[in-house]
Design an enzyme around this catalytic site. Structure first.
Site, PDB file in Angstrom:
ATOM      1  N   PHE A  18     -39.531 -19.683  -5.296  1.00  3.92           N
ATOM      2  CA  PHE A  18     -39.475 -18.305  -4.807  1.00  3.92           C
ATOM      3  C   PHE A  18     -38.974 -18.234  -3.357  1.00  3.92           C
ATOM      4  O   PHE A  18     -37.897 -17.682  -3.073  1.00  3.92           O
ATOM      5  CB  PHE A  18     -40.867 -17.688  -4.955  1.00  3.92           C
ATOM      6  CG  PHE A  18     -41.101 -16.408  -4.216  1.00  3.92           C
ATOM      7  CD1 PHE A  18     -40.195 -15.355  -4.287  1.00  3.92           C
ATOM      8  CD2 PHE A  18     -42.254 -16.245  -3.456  1.00  3.92           C
ATOM      9  CE1 PHE A  18     -40.422 -14.171  -3.599  1.00  3.92           C
ATOM     10  CE2 PHE A  18     -42.495 -15.064  -2.778  1.00  3.92           C
ATOM     11  CZ  PHE A  18     -41.578 -14.030  -2.839  1.00  3.92           C
ATOM     12  N   ILE A  19     -39.714 -18.822  -2.431  1.00  9.93           N
ATOM     13  CA  ILE A  19     -39.297 -18.772  -1.033  1.00  9.93           C
ATOM     14  C   ILE A  19     -38.059 -19.626  -0.814  1.00  9.93           C
ATOM     15  O   ILE A  19     -37.139 -19.248  -0.080  1.00  9.93           O
ATOM     16  CB  ILE A  19     -40.436 -19.220  -0.099  1.00  9.93           C
ATOM     17  CG1 ILE A  19     -41.651 -18.296  -0.248  1.00  9.93           C
ATOM     18  CG2 ILE A  19     -39.972 -19.230   1.360  1.00  9.93           C
ATOM     19  CD1 ILE A  19     -42.869 -18.736   0.547  1.00  9.93           C
ATOM     20  N   GLY A  47     -34.012 -23.368 -11.690  1.00  9.87           N
ATOM     21  CA  GLY A  47     -35.005 -22.367 -11.321  1.00  9.87           C
ATOM     22  C   GLY A  47     -34.369 -21.079 -10.824  1.00  9.87           C
ATOM     23  O   GLY A  47     -33.381 -20.590 -11.393  1.00  9.87           O
ATOM     24  N   ASP A  66     -36.943 -36.181  -8.100  1.00  6.36           N
ATOM     25  CA  ASP A  66     -38.386 -36.057  -7.935  1.00  6.36           C
ATOM     26  C   ASP A  66     -38.723 -36.470  -6.511  1.00  6.36           C
ATOM     27  O   ASP A  66     -38.354 -37.570  -6.065  1.00  6.36           O
ATOM     28  CB  ASP A  66     -39.099 -36.970  -8.939  1.00  6.36           C
ATOM     29  CG  ASP A  66     -40.605 -36.743  -8.978  1.00  6.36           C
ATOM     30  OD1 ASP A  66     -41.178 -36.358  -7.948  1.00  6.36           O
ATOM     31  OD2 ASP A  66     -41.208 -36.963 -10.045  1.00  6.36           O
ATOM     32  N   SER A 130     -49.909 -23.894   4.041  1.00  6.75           N
ATOM     33  CA  SER A 130     -50.374 -22.720   3.307  1.00  6.75           C
ATOM     34  C   SER A 130     -51.617 -22.173   3.987  1.00  6.75           C
ATOM     35  O   SER A 130     -52.442 -22.946   4.508  1.00  6.75           O
ATOM     36  CB  SER A 130     -50.715 -23.105   1.859  1.00  6.75           C
ATOM     37  OG  SER A 130     -51.481 -22.093   1.231  1.00  6.75           O
ATOM     38  N   TYR A 154     -55.779 -27.962  -4.550  1.00  6.05           N
ATOM     39  CA  TYR A 154     -54.509 -27.572  -3.925  1.00  6.05           C
ATOM     40  C   TYR A 154     -54.663 -27.502  -2.414  1.00  6.05           C
ATOM     41  O   TYR A 154     -53.860 -28.062  -1.659  1.00  6.05           O
ATOM     42  CB  TYR A 154     -54.036 -26.220  -4.466  1.00  6.05           C
ATOM     43  CG  TYR A 154     -52.898 -25.640  -3.647  1.00  6.05           C
ATOM     44  CD1 TYR A 154     -51.625 -26.183  -3.735  1.00  6.05           C
ATOM     45  CD2 TYR A 154     -53.121 -24.579  -2.769  1.00  6.05           C
ATOM     46  CE1 TYR A 154     -50.583 -25.677  -2.956  1.00  6.05           C
ATOM     47  CE2 TYR A 154     -52.086 -24.066  -1.999  1.00  6.05           C
ATOM     48  CZ  TYR A 154     -50.825 -24.616  -2.092  1.00  6.05           C
ATOM     49  OH  TYR A 154     -49.802 -24.129  -1.319  1.00  6.05           O
ATOM     50  N   LYS A 158     -52.766 -29.806   0.559  1.00  2.00           N
ATOM     51  CA  LYS A 158     -51.963 -29.271   1.659  1.00  2.00           C
ATOM     52  C   LYS A 158     -52.538 -29.694   3.019  1.00  2.00           C
ATOM     53  O   LYS A 158     -51.783 -29.955   3.964  1.00  2.00           O
ATOM     54  CB  LYS A 158     -51.876 -27.744   1.568  1.00  2.00           C
ATOM     55  CG  LYS A 158     -51.165 -27.233   0.320  1.00  2.00           C
ATOM     56  CD  LYS A 158     -49.739 -27.758   0.199  1.00  2.00           C
ATOM     57  CE  LYS A 158     -48.791 -27.120   1.179  1.00  2.00           C
ATOM     58  NZ  LYS A 158     -47.390 -27.567   0.961  1.00  2.00           N
ATOM     59  N   ASN A 183     -49.883 -15.004   2.527  1.00  2.00           N
ATOM     60  CA  ASN A 183     -49.410 -14.699   1.171  1.00  2.00           C
ATOM     61  C   ASN A 183     -48.059 -13.986   1.176  1.00  2.00           C
ATOM     62  O   ASN A 183     -47.970 -12.811   1.517  1.00  2.00           O
ATOM     63  CB  ASN A 183     -50.453 -13.854   0.440  1.00  2.00           C
ATOM     64  CG  ASN A 183     -51.737 -14.623   0.226  1.00  2.00           C
ATOM     65  OD1 ASN A 183     -52.469 -14.881   1.168  1.00  2.00           O
ATOM     66  ND2 ASN A 183     -52.000 -15.019  -0.998  1.00  2.00           N
TER      67      ASN A 183
END
Length: 329
Positions: A18-19, A47, A66, A130, A154, A158, A183
Site C-alpha cells: 500500500f504505502i 501487487g 525474498d 510502526s 508483530y 518491529k 495509522n
C-alpha cells in the site's frame, strides 16, 4: 522537478504494498531512478504496482525475491544511493497465528538490508517502524521517548527490527533514519484495514461489524505519509533518529465509523463482532501521535484533513469495489 532526486538511484522494499506503491509513484515523479523489491510468487504478481499507470511502471525496475535471502538483497542494493525499507509482514492477526514467521521475516529482512547497506556504502537508509511498537499509550500524545511495548508478535518484531537499525547506526555509523508512521490510510489499502473495512461495509449494507469500538487511533492520509518518507530521506538531521509521522489527532473506532457513515449520508447500525476483537492484553487501546519532532527536524506536518482523506478514499473504493476485495497487502 526536485534536483535532489534527479537520477538518484533508489531501492524500495515492500514495493507491491500500500504505502510502497504510493512512495514509488512519488519518487518516479521526482525523477529518481527507482528499483522496487517485491516478494516473489508463482503468479509473478507485483501487487499494487500492477495498478500504477503504465507510463510510470515502464520506468521502474522490479526485482522479485525474498528479503530473507541475503544474496538477493545484496544484489538489489548494489549501486543504490538510498534505500526505503518498507518490506515486512504487517498483519497483526496473522502474527497471532504465525508468530515465528512474522518475527523471522521482519527481523531478518531488516538485518539483511542494513548489512548490505553497510557493506556497499549506501548513503541513506530509511527504515520503517510502526506506531504499534508503543502499545497502549502510557501518556499522550505519544512522543519518540515513549516506552516500547510488545503487545503482539508483530509489535515485538518491529521493536526488534528498530533496535537492529539503531545498533547499526551506533556500531557502524550507518546513515539510517527510522520513520514511525501512525495509522496510514487512503486509496489502494487492503480491505482488512479498519477504514476500508468500514467503507466497504457501509457502501453495501446498513450494518457495520467491527471489533472493539473504544480504541483510538491517529490516522494519516497516505500522501502525507509518503511526504514524510521523502522528507526523512532528504534531511541530514534525521540520521540516527526515530521520527513519528502522524496527525496529532485521535479518534475512536466507533466515532470513525459514524464519521464515515455521515460522509456517505447513510444511517448505519454499528455492531461489535467478537471474532474481530483482539486478545484483551494485546489490544492497543490508545494511539495519539506527537509529531513535534517531525515538524522540527523535517519541516513536515500533515496537509490532508481526516474528512478530505476519507472522501478521497471513499471515492476510490466506490470506483474499485472489485479490486479492493482482492488487495492483500
Amino acid at each position: 522537478m526536485d534536483n535532489h532526486w534527479s537520477r538518484k538511484k533508489v531501492l524500495v522494499t515492500g514495493a507491491g504494498g500500500f504505502i510502497g506503491s504510493h512512495l514509488i509513484e512519488r519518487l518516479i515523479d521526482l525523477g529518481a531512478d527507482v528499483k522496487g523489491f517485491a516478494r516473489y510468487n508463482s503468479r509473478n504478481d507485483w501487487g499494487l504496482l500492477e495498478i500504477i499507470p503504465s507510463q510510470k511502471l515502464d520506468s521502474l525496475q522490479i526485482i522479485s525475491g525474498d528479503l530473507q535471502d541475503y544474496d538477493a538483497v545484496f544484489s538489489a542494493v548494489r549501486d543504490v544511493d538510498v534505500i526505503f525499507h518498507l518490506g515486512s509482514l504487517i498483519s497483526i492477526p496473522y502474527s497471532y497465528i504465525r508468530p515465528r514467521d512474522t518475527i523471522e521475516n521482519n527481523i531478518l529482512s531488516t538485518l539483511n538490508i542494513l548489512t548490505a547497506a553497510r557493506d556497499l556504502g549506501v548513503e541513506k537508509v530509511v527504515h520503517t517502524s510502526s506506531s504499534e511498537v508503543y502499545g497502549t499509550a502510557l501518556y499522550v500524545p505519544i512522543d519518540e521517548k515513549h516506552p516500547l511495548q510488545g503487545q503482539s508478535p508483530y509489535s515485538a518484531s518491529k521493536i526488534g527490527a528498530d533496535k537492529i537499525a539503531e545498533s547499526f547506526y551506533c556500531s557502524f555509523d550507518l546513515p539510517v533514519a527510522t520513520i514511525r508512521p501512525f495509522n496510514t490510510y487512503g486509496p489502494r489499502q487492503s480491505a482488512r484495514a479498519i477504514i476500508p473495512t468500514i467503507i466497504t461495509q457501509a457502501i453495501e449494507q446498513e450494518k457495520i461489524k467491527l471489533g472493539s469500538l473504544f480504541p483510538t487511533r491517529d490516522y494519516t492520509f497516505v500522501k502525507d505519509t509518503v511526504n514524510g518518507f521523502i522528507r526523512t530521506a532528504e534531511s541530514k538531521s534525521s540520521i540516527g533518529e526515530v521520527i513519528n509521522i502522524g496527525s496529532n489527532f485521535e479518534i475512536s473506532m466507533g466515532d470513525l465509523a459514524q464519521r464515515i457513515s455521515s460522509l456517505l449520508n447513510k444511517d448505519i447500525m454499528i455492531m461489535q463482532d467478537s471474532s474481530r476483537v483482539r486478545p484483551l492484553k494485546s489490544e492497543v487501546k490508545r494511539l495519539w501521535c506527537d509529531n513535534a519532532k517531525a515538524k522540527r527536524l523535517l519541516g513536515w506536518e500533515p496537509q490532508v484533513s481526516l474528512d478530505e482523506g476519507l472522501k478521497e478514499t471513499i471515492e476510490w473504493i466506490s470506483e474499485n469495489k472489485k479490486m479492493i476485495k482482492l488487495v492483500k497487502c
